[in-house]
Motif scaffolding. Structure first.
Motif, PDB file in Angstrom:
ATOM      1  N   LEU A 390       0.865  -1.177   0.000  1.00 38.67           N
ATOM      2  CA  LEU A 390       0.000   0.000   0.000  1.00 38.67           C
ATOM      3  C   LEU A 390       0.898   1.223   0.000  1.00 38.67           C
ATOM      4  O   LEU A 390       1.767   1.363   0.872  1.00 38.67           O
ATOM      5  CB  LEU A 390      -0.916   0.017   1.223  1.00 38.67           C
ATOM      6  CG  LEU A 390      -1.973  -1.080   1.318  1.00 38.67           C
ATOM      7  CD1 LEU A 390      -2.846  -0.883   2.552  1.00 38.67           C
ATOM      8  CD2 LEU A 390      -2.845  -1.128   0.072  1.00 38.67           C
ATOM      9  N   ASN A 391       0.690   2.104  -0.966  1.00 36.49           N
ATOM     10  CA  ASN A 391       1.533   3.289  -1.108  1.00 36.49           C
ATOM     11  C   ASN A 391       0.669   4.539  -1.004  1.00 36.49           C
ATOM     12  O   ASN A 391       0.130   5.018  -2.002  1.00 36.49           O
ATOM     13  CB  ASN A 391       2.277   3.253  -2.443  1.00 36.49           C
ATOM     14  CG  ASN A 391       3.324   4.339  -2.542  1.00 36.49           C
ATOM     15  OD1 ASN A 391       3.482   5.154  -1.635  1.00 36.49           O
ATOM     16  ND2 ASN A 391       4.045   4.354  -3.650  1.00 36.49           N
ATOM     17  N   GLY A 393       1.526   7.610  -0.337  1.00 37.56           N
ATOM     18  CA  GLY A 393       2.164   8.904  -0.509  1.00 37.56           C
ATOM     19  C   GLY A 393       2.179   9.643   0.815  1.00 37.56           C
ATOM     20  O   GLY A 393       2.488   9.067   1.865  1.00 37.56           O
ATOM     21  N   THR A 394       1.830  10.906   0.789  1.00 39.91           N
ATOM     22  CA  THR A 394       1.761  11.675   2.036  1.00 39.91           C
ATOM     23  C   THR A 394       0.383  11.601   2.688  1.00 39.91           C
ATOM     24  O   THR A 394       0.179  12.149   3.774  1.00 39.91           O
ATOM     25  CB  THR A 394       2.101  13.149   1.767  1.00 39.91           C
ATOM     26  OG1 THR A 394       1.187  13.672   0.784  1.00 39.91           O
ATOM     27  CG2 THR A 394       3.523  13.280   1.259  1.00 39.91           C
ATOM     28  N   GLY A 395      -0.572  10.921   2.046  1.00 42.40           N
ATOM     29  CA  GLY A 395      -1.921  10.804   2.583  1.00 42.40           C
ATOM     30  C   GLY A 395      -2.172   9.442   3.203  1.00 42.40           C
ATOM     31  O   GLY A 395      -1.314   8.882   3.880  1.00 42.40           O
ATOM     32  N   SER A 396      -3.351   8.888   2.938  1.00 50.02           N
ATOM     33  CA  SER A 396      -3.724   7.583   3.480  1.00 50.02           C
ATOM     34  C   SER A 396      -4.367   6.744   2.396  1.00 50.02           C
ATOM     35  O   SER A 396      -4.870   7.269   1.401  1.00 50.02           O
ATOM     36  CB  SER A 396      -4.694   7.743   4.661  1.00 50.02           C
ATOM     37  OG  SER A 396      -5.914   8.322   4.223  1.00 50.02           O
ATOM     38  N   THR A 397      -4.350   5.435   2.599  1.00 52.46           N
ATOM     39  CA  THR A 397      -5.014   4.524   1.668  1.00 52.46           C
ATOM     40  C   THR A 397      -5.404   3.263   2.412  1.00 52.46           C
ATOM     41  O   THR A 397      -5.039   3.064   3.576  1.00 52.46           O
ATOM     42  CB  THR A 397      -4.123   4.216   0.458  1.00 52.46           C
ATOM     43  OG1 THR A 397      -4.900   3.566  -0.550  1.00 52.46           O
ATOM     44  CG2 THR A 397      -2.955   3.317   0.840  1.00 52.46           C
ATOM     45  N   HIS A 398      -6.146   2.369   1.724  1.00 55.28           N
ATOM     46  CA  HIS A 398      -6.710   1.194   2.384  1.00 55.28           C
ATOM     47  C   HIS A 398      -7.105   0.154   1.351  1.00 55.28           C
ATOM     48  O   HIS A 398      -7.150   0.427   0.151  1.00 55.28           O
ATOM     49  CB  HIS A 398      -7.949   1.603   3.195  1.00 55.28           C
ATOM     50  CG  HIS A 398      -8.989   2.267   2.330  1.00 55.28           C
ATOM     51  ND1 HIS A 398      -9.210   3.625   2.335  1.00 55.28           N
ATOM     52  CD2 HIS A 398      -9.837   1.765   1.382  1.00 55.28           C
ATOM     53  CE1 HIS A 398     -10.148   3.925   1.447  1.00 55.28           C
ATOM     54  NE2 HIS A 398     -10.541   2.807   0.861  1.00 55.28           N
ATOM     55  N   ILE A 399      -7.410  -1.043   1.842  1.00 55.00           N
ATOM     56  CA  ILE A 399      -8.049  -2.109   1.053  1.00 55.00           C
ATOM     57  C   ILE A 399      -8.935  -2.859   2.040  1.00 55.00           C
ATOM     58  O   ILE A 399      -8.511  -3.190   3.149  1.00 55.00           O
ATOM     59  CB  ILE A 399      -7.006  -3.010   0.371  1.00 55.00           C
ATOM     60  CG1 ILE A 399      -7.689  -4.060  -0.523  1.00 55.00           C
ATOM     61  CG2 ILE A 399      -6.076  -3.660   1.389  1.00 55.00           C
ATOM     62  CD1 ILE A 399      -6.716  -4.831  -1.393  1.00 55.00           C
ATOM     63  N   LEU A 400     -10.199  -3.133   1.656  1.00 58.71           N
ATOM     64  CA  LEU A 400     -11.203  -3.503   2.642  1.00 58.71           C
ATOM     65  C   LEU A 400     -12.079  -4.668   2.199  1.00 58.71           C
ATOM     66  O   LEU A 400     -12.218  -4.956   1.008  1.00 58.71           O
ATOM     67  CB  LEU A 400     -12.116  -2.301   2.935  1.00 58.71           C
ATOM     68  CG  LEU A 400     -11.425  -1.027   3.420  1.00 58.71           C
ATOM     69  CD1 LEU A 400     -12.400   0.139   3.399  1.00 58.71           C
ATOM     70  CD2 LEU A 400     -10.868  -1.218   4.823  1.00 58.71           C
ATOM     71  N   HIS A 401     -12.690  -5.322   3.202  1.00 62.72           N
ATOM     72  CA  HIS A 401     -13.769  -6.284   3.009  1.00 62.72           C
ATOM     73  C   HIS A 401     -15.032  -5.742   3.663  1.00 62.72           C
ATOM     74  O   HIS A 401     -14.959  -4.958   4.621  1.00 62.72           O
ATOM     75  CB  HIS A 401     -13.452  -7.621   3.687  1.00 62.72           C
ATOM     76  CG  HIS A 401     -12.470  -8.467   2.957  1.00 62.72           C
ATOM     77  ND1 HIS A 401     -11.313  -8.940   3.532  1.00 62.72           N
ATOM     78  CD2 HIS A 401     -12.467  -8.954   1.685  1.00 62.72           C
ATOM     79  CE1 HIS A 401     -10.646  -9.671   2.663  1.00 62.72           C
ATOM     80  NE2 HIS A 401     -11.328  -9.697   1.541  1.00 62.72           N
ATOM     81  N   LYS A 402     -16.179  -6.214   3.190  1.00 65.88           N
ATOM     82  CA  LYS A 402     -17.421  -5.928   3.899  1.00 65.88           C
ATOM     83  C   LYS A 402     -17.418  -6.685   5.224  1.00 65.88           C
ATOM     84  O   LYS A 402     -17.129  -7.881   5.257  1.00 65.88           O
ATOM     85  CB  LYS A 402     -18.625  -6.357   3.060  1.00 65.88           C
ATOM     86  CG  LYS A 402     -18.767  -5.588   1.757  1.00 65.88           C
ATOM     87  CD  LYS A 402     -19.976  -6.045   0.959  1.00 65.88           C
ATOM     88  CE  LYS A 402     -20.109  -5.217  -0.317  1.00 65.88           C
ATOM     89  NZ  LYS A 402     -21.317  -5.580  -1.101  1.00 65.88           N
ATOM     90  N   GLU A 403     -17.720  -5.986   6.307  1.00 70.56           N
ATOM     91  CA  GLU A 403     -17.763  -6.680   7.591  1.00 70.56           C
ATOM     92  C   GLU A 403     -18.941  -7.649   7.593  1.00 70.56           C
ATOM     93  O   GLU A 403     -20.055  -7.283   7.245  1.00 70.56           O
ATOM     94  CB  GLU A 403     -17.891  -5.682   8.740  1.00 70.56           C
ATOM     95  CG  GLU A 403     -17.813  -6.356  10.083  1.00 70.56           C
ATOM     96  CD  GLU A 403     -17.274  -5.444  11.163  1.00 70.56           C
ATOM     97  OE1 GLU A 403     -16.053  -5.253  11.210  1.00 70.56           O
ATOM     98  OE2 GLU A 403     -18.084  -4.931  11.948  1.00 70.56           O
ATOM     99  N   ALA A 404     -18.684  -8.889   8.025  1.00 67.11           N
ATOM    100  CA  ALA A 404     -19.654  -9.951   7.755  1.00 67.11           C
ATOM    101  C   ALA A 404     -19.895 -10.843   8.959  1.00 67.11           C
ATOM    102  O   ALA A 404     -19.910 -12.059   8.833  1.00 67.11           O
ATOM    103  CB  ALA A 404     -19.196 -10.783   6.567  1.00 67.11           C
TER     104      ALA A 404
END
Length: 757
Positions: A390-391, A393-404
């Motif tokens: 996950l890159n 930069g100077t901000g934020s990022t994510h990768i997600l699943h639906k909570e189940a």
């Protein structure tokens, strides 16, 4: 042992009593199935809703041969419009995403924007999907030769002079002669029908049914779908997000209100006091199976009294549809008890839950999503092969699943070198617009830290273990526990009782129409993730976290909830999506925690309870003296790897034993190999500065310790007859600086500690 505990709320206590010895007798054709002849104690013939746990709103349903496909609203979850496939209407999986995040035609991906109302259908020899490009942005369609794609670039639907506003909550009905019609729904008081031409665009005159809800008696009269039976056209409409589902019918497809008959409520009343899905609506078009039975899927928020799970979104429920002698359809009300499955062949598809990912393929698992297009462009599977990068930069990022679900354990292995304040990476929980968040992370805050946060509240300790760490977050209902590890087997708890109620409950603006998500995140610096598992099998799996069951009942409250068999016939439960590892981190032992006055045996299966599955162990549960005396029982297992649905079957007299949890344990060789890769042990001490105690966590066994003051005098000397990798040291020392000398598996480790009192 004293530990860091962060309390945000009190426990929500639960008293569960569910019994499924006898399925309810319902008139009509609900049992027109050969499955009723099978023994439900021995084979899986039943299901428990939700069959689509987590956020699955506004689903449509398509039957083509022996296959079923579904799609619904996606909103700002991207890539957009996942297509779900099933062969039995109970087990579902993603097979593709129709619209990539790179589509230039998207108007907006802001919270609650994106794509609405994906309706999958088949006509004119092709598969089609129609959807809205955000509310008010118009209808679009894509085509494919197969539901798995590839799908064509979306095309905006053209209208005619009589169409009017085209809507955002539409579906498609295909008549017996193959003619497709769009059911148009642009607002509260508008309901219209118009033919679709061979080019996918609207043609001919519109059938104006605005009279259906001219006075608002059906709420919004939204999500219209249609089916045809015995020459009747059935038109189904939902009330609003709060519930309600209604039916009208006509002998002809006409706009004339005199030709339509209002049949009232579609769903039978909810009578089960324990069911948490009490307001189903937005049904998919009902479909008929070969045995004559009819079925549909609805969605519903989850809540029972003050136990609010609205934050997880509108979850997918399966219902049989019963037609009375006058042709009125009734959808069976949701219930917490098992229901007989549709009489359809099994496909081997696992229960619909987030999929584990070792990031060793050229694509991420289809169950992942992002909250915006920007995040969808900030990951890589090639920068560090075998890892997800996950890159941000100077901000934020994510990768997600639906909570189940209400019970699971998320685990990841992270390589992250935080060097500046604010940099973080780890496990992430969030609502629809990221206004309520939680995370277990490695980061930097005036030094390297290991931490857990819930909104603006944090618990942090110094990270002296290095850049490569394992993180684990356990959910047990509304409580979260966070832990870290150097090897993925022995864990140190950082927080033990964080309330997630603020995340789980109903959210403002309906959580921007989506449910909560969890996954991975990075802030301010590049982070590498070696794996991600949804339901870690090497952590305790609560028996009450089942996704399907039969013949069992629940006991206890709080963390003492357990399951037992109702009768001497036994019973079973299924815990879906259990990750059993790979490589040398695989199970050698299966262990359960049980209490019993009678004793019995527990069979452990994976994938199914018949020839499609495999029995991997039989555990003898000996009497423990009482139902309040808990002991652990074990059996050896071999050859297990990957993610599986785990089945547990009771054998013995009625209420043979209470089962609290199950856990898989790796062979000792795994930890041995971990140690061989390391030149010296890793040791964590906290809190530091300390007052009355010090907690020590080591990657290997602690055999002895000594503490010296600044004058070189030894003030504490302890040895351990039974070495462990964790210990608590009581401090009765004056304020000052001391040196802690540890003998860790023959290695001498020295740490500076500060005592404040």
């Amino acid at each position: 042992m004293r530990k860091f505990v962060l309390f945000f709320s009190v426990w929500v206590f639960w008293g569960l009593h569910i019994s499924a010895q006898n399925l309810p007798v319902i008139s009509g054709n609900i049992y027109k199935s050969k499955l009723i002849d099978d023994d439900p104690y021995e084979v899986v013939t039943t299901f428990v809703n939700p069959v689509l746990p987590g956020d699955h709103p506004d689903l449509t349903l398509l039957k083509v041969g022996n296959d079923f496909y579904s799609c619904g609203s996606n909103f700002h979850f991207t890539p957009y419009l996942p297509i779900l496939h099933s062969t039995d209407l109970v087990h579902w999986r993603e097979i593709c995403r129709v619209v990539p995040p790179t589509w230039s035609g998207l108007i907006s991906d802001a919270p609650q924007a994106g794509t609405w109302g994906g309706a999958i259908t088949y006509f004119y020899g092709s598969f089609w999907i129609y959807f809205s490009n955000t509310a008010g942005g118009g209808q679009y369609f894509s085509k494919a030769a197969h539901p798995a794609g590839p799908w064509s670039t979306p095309v905006r639907v053209q209208t005619t002079a009589t169409t009017g506003a085209i809507g955002y909550d539409n579906s498609v009905f295909v008549d017996d002669d193959g003619t497709p019609y769009m059911l148009i729904k642009p607002g509260q008081y508008v309901n219209r029908i118009q033919k679709i031409g061979t080019n996918g665009h609207l043609t001919g005159n519109v059938l104006n049914l605005d009279w259906v809800n001219a006075d608002g008696k059906y709420g919004w009269a939204e999500g219209p779908v249609m089916c045809k039976r015995d020459g009747w056209y059935y038109y189904f409409i939902a009330g609003s997000v709060a519930g309600g589902q209604y039916t009208l019918r006509s002998r002809t497809l006409t706009a004339d209100p005199k030709s339509w008959e209002a049949l009232g409520n579609f769903f039978s009343p909810v009578t089960d006091p324990a069911v948490t899905f009490r307001s189903p609506n937005h049904i998919a078009q009902p479909i008929q199976l070969a045995d004559g039975t009819w079925w549909t899927i609805s969605h519903s928020y989850e809540r029972l009294g003050n136990d609010d799970w609205n934050g997880q979104g509108r979850q997918g429920l399966l219902h049989q549809v019963i037609w009375d002698e006058n042709g009125k359809p009734t959808g069976m009300a949701p219930t917490s008890t098992p229901q007989i499955k549709p009489d359809l062949p099994k496909s081997g598809i696992p229960w619909k839950l987030p999929r584990s990912d070792y990031f060793d393929k050229d694509k991420i698992e289809l169950s992942w999503h992002f909250l915006n297009r920007n995040a969808a462009s900030k990951y890589s599977l090639t920068e560090k092969p075998g890892w997800l990068t996950l890159n941000p930069g100077t901000g934020s990022t994510h990768i997600l699943h639906k909570e189940a679900g209400h019970y699971f354990t998320l685990v990841t292995r992270l390589d992250f070198d935080a060097t500046e304040n604010g940099q973080q990476a780890g496990i992430y929980f969030t609502n629809g617009n990221e206004s309520v968040i939680a995370g277990m992370y490695s980061g930097y805050n005036e030094g390297k830290k290991i931490g857990f946060r819930f909104n603006d509240k944090k618990v942090e300790i110094e990270n002296t273990l290095g850049n490569v760490l394992w993180f684990r977050v356990e959910r047990y209902e509304h409580q979260l526990r966070g832990a870290f590890s150097t090897n993925g087997i022995t864990w140190t708890q950082l927080v033990t009782a964080v309330s997630a109620i603020e995340l789980d409950k109903v959210q403002p603006n309906y959580n921007h129409w989506v449910g909560t998500s969890n996954g991975l995140y990075a802030v301010g610096k590049k982070a590498h993730f070696d794996l991600y598992t949804y339901r870690d099998g090497f952590s305790p799996l609560p028996a009450v976290g089942y996704n399907n069951y039969y013949g069992l009942e629940g006991r206890g409250t709080g963390t003492n909830k357990s399951m037992t068999n109702s009768t001497e016939k036994g019973g079973w439960l299924m815990i879906g999506g259990v990750e059993l590892g790979q490589g040398n981190r695989v199970p050698a032992i299966v262990e359960v925690e049980a209490a019993s006055t009678a004793g019995g045996t527990l069979e452990v299966w994976i994938d199914d309870l018949d020839a499609r599955g495999t029995k991997v162990a039989t555990i003898n549960i000996e009497p423990t003296g009482s139902d309040n005396t808990w002991k652990k029982f074990r059996a050896n297992v071999a050859g297990l790897t990957g993610q599986h649905d785990v089945y547990l079957r009771w054998r013995g007299p009625a209420k043979a034993f209470l089962l609290k949890n199950i856990q898989f344990i790796p062979d000792d060789s795994y930890l041995t190999n971990i140690r061989m890769l390391r030149s010296e042990p890793q040791v964590l001490i906290y809190p530091n500065p300390a007052e009355s105690y010090l907690f020590i966590e080591s990657s290997e066994e602690i055999k002895s310790l000594k503490v010296y003051n600044i004058h070189g005098q030894m003030v504490i000397n302890k040895s351990y007859n039974y070495p462990d990798s964790a210990t608590e040291l009581s401090l009765n020392l004056r304020k000052g600086i001391y040196l802690l000398h540890l003998n860790v598996s023959g290695h001498e480790v020295v740490k500076k500690i500060i005592v404040e009192n």
